[in-house]
Design an enzyme around this catalytic site. Sequence first.
Site, PDB file in Angstrom:
ATOM      1  N   LYS A   9     -16.303   8.732  12.212  1.00  0.00           N
ATOM      2  CA  LYS A   9     -16.647   8.241  10.870  1.00  0.00           C
ATOM      3  C   LYS A   9     -15.487   7.391  10.325  1.00  0.00           C
ATOM      4  CE  LYS A   9     -14.919  12.605   8.967  1.00  0.00           C
ATOM      5  NZ  LYS A   9     -15.324  13.964   8.549  1.00  0.00           N
TER       6      LYS A   9
ATOM      7  N   ARG B  42     -18.684  23.163  -0.340  1.00  0.00           N
ATOM      8  CA  ARG B  42     -18.854  21.715  -0.515  1.00  0.00           C
ATOM      9  C   ARG B  42     -20.335  21.464  -0.261  1.00  0.00           C
ATOM     10  NH1 ARG B  42     -15.359  17.675   3.213  1.00  0.00           N
ATOM     11  NH2 ARG B  42     -16.740  18.637   4.732  1.00  0.00           N
TER      12      ARG B  42
ATOM     13  N   TYR C  26      11.670  -3.373  -5.660  1.00  0.00           N
ATOM     14  CA  TYR C  26      11.121  -3.151  -7.003  1.00  0.00           C
ATOM     15  C   TYR C  26      11.694  -1.895  -7.643  1.00  0.00           C
ATOM     16  CZ  TYR C  26       7.390  -6.620  -6.443  1.00  0.00           C
ATOM     17  OH  TYR C  26       6.678  -7.772  -6.277  1.00  0.00           O
TER      18      TYR C  26
ATOM     19  N   MET D  55       3.835  -4.784  -1.629  1.00  0.00           N
ATOM     20  CA  MET D  55       2.488  -5.061  -1.111  1.00  0.00           C
ATOM     21  C   MET D  55       2.538  -5.577   0.329  1.00  0.00           C
ATOM     22  SD  MET D  55      -0.489  -7.527  -2.673  1.00  0.00           S
ATOM     23  CE  MET D  55      -0.660  -6.658  -4.214  1.00  0.00           C
TER      24      MET D  55
END
Length: 357
Positions: free
Chosen positions: A33, A129, A253, A301
């Site tokens: 999956k 679930r 950053y 990024m």
Amino acid sequence: MRPARALIDLQALRHNYQLARELTGAKALAVIKADAYGHGAVRVAQALEDQADGFAVACIEEALELRAAGVRGPVLLLEGFFEADELPLIIEHDFWCVVHSLWQLEAIEQARLSQPLTVWLKLDSGMHRVGLHPKDYHDAYQRLLASGKVAKIVLMSHFARADELDCTSSDEQVAVFDAARQGLAAQVSLRNSPSVMGWPSVSSDWVRPGIMLYGATPFGEDQAVAARLQPVMTLESKVICVRELPAGEPVGYGARFVTPKPMRIGVVAMGYADGYPRHAPTGTPVLVAGQRSQLLGRVSMDMLCIDLTDVPQAGLGSTVELWGKNILASDVATAADTIPYQIFCNLRRVPRLYSGT
Ligand SMILES: *Cc1c(COP(=O)(O)O)cnc(C)c1O
């Protein structure tokens, strides 16, 4: 060309699949999956097709992609259908179908089907679930049989805490499952990767390994079988810039890292837009020019910074392994406070290059 890429070793994949079989003596559905946990579902299925007893995916869209690529083996839909109008396609393509809720059972009873279905009837044995309540399980089984629309039923459930080796929850789930299926003569399927690797006493005609196929351990602790897995994906890139900084200079950053001494820094073409976890902190391991080193400062990024201070052989163009055969994806995940499942699934933008076909 940007040097970021994911190398996928299909020979290692086949080794890991075979290991799941060997450990359990069971038939194994390769869980592919979410695009085979980021490894490419079609290529993974094709690499395993000769060997695998079948595949498991999350939904019909994923299953249809396999059929469109010519994959012919059994494909189980782990959540069954989301809407009853998927049933004709399920029949047409001969998909196997989980039934986890009474509404799905009712939809099958009401459907007009040209062929009988193969159903994997899911019990909620404690995870809460999806899955039928134990009190409804026998009745659901009988109703499926009586519907005349089902050719074969496999009984299944799923573990919530099999990755915790000293937790008794899995034993309790097995007991609930065994009680609920008493008197039903059908094959059973219980085991995901942590259960295949860590719970040898659980019996299961069919196992459903996912993460272990990709060579990553689901355990947060040392575990004997984990050493026998072969990592399938190597995420790598190159150093695109080198800086020599004196002590006291910020890197990246937010100035989250400030050099405590004169340092040599390498900038690598890899960032969170590629799926590298943004929350990986300073100290997260990397391999550069064959030597272990560490991430420094915030991941951006498209780039991240690493420490070259003690890696004199590294420089512009040096290859960096972010995870793979040397730097385990599970270790990177742990550093970033997540799991290898997620860092694999998050992979994007990076070209995948396959070997070992
Ligand atoms: C995803 C999934 C698996 C595979 O789990 P791993 O921990 O990756 O082995 C098995 N069974 C079901 C029902 C799943 O949803």
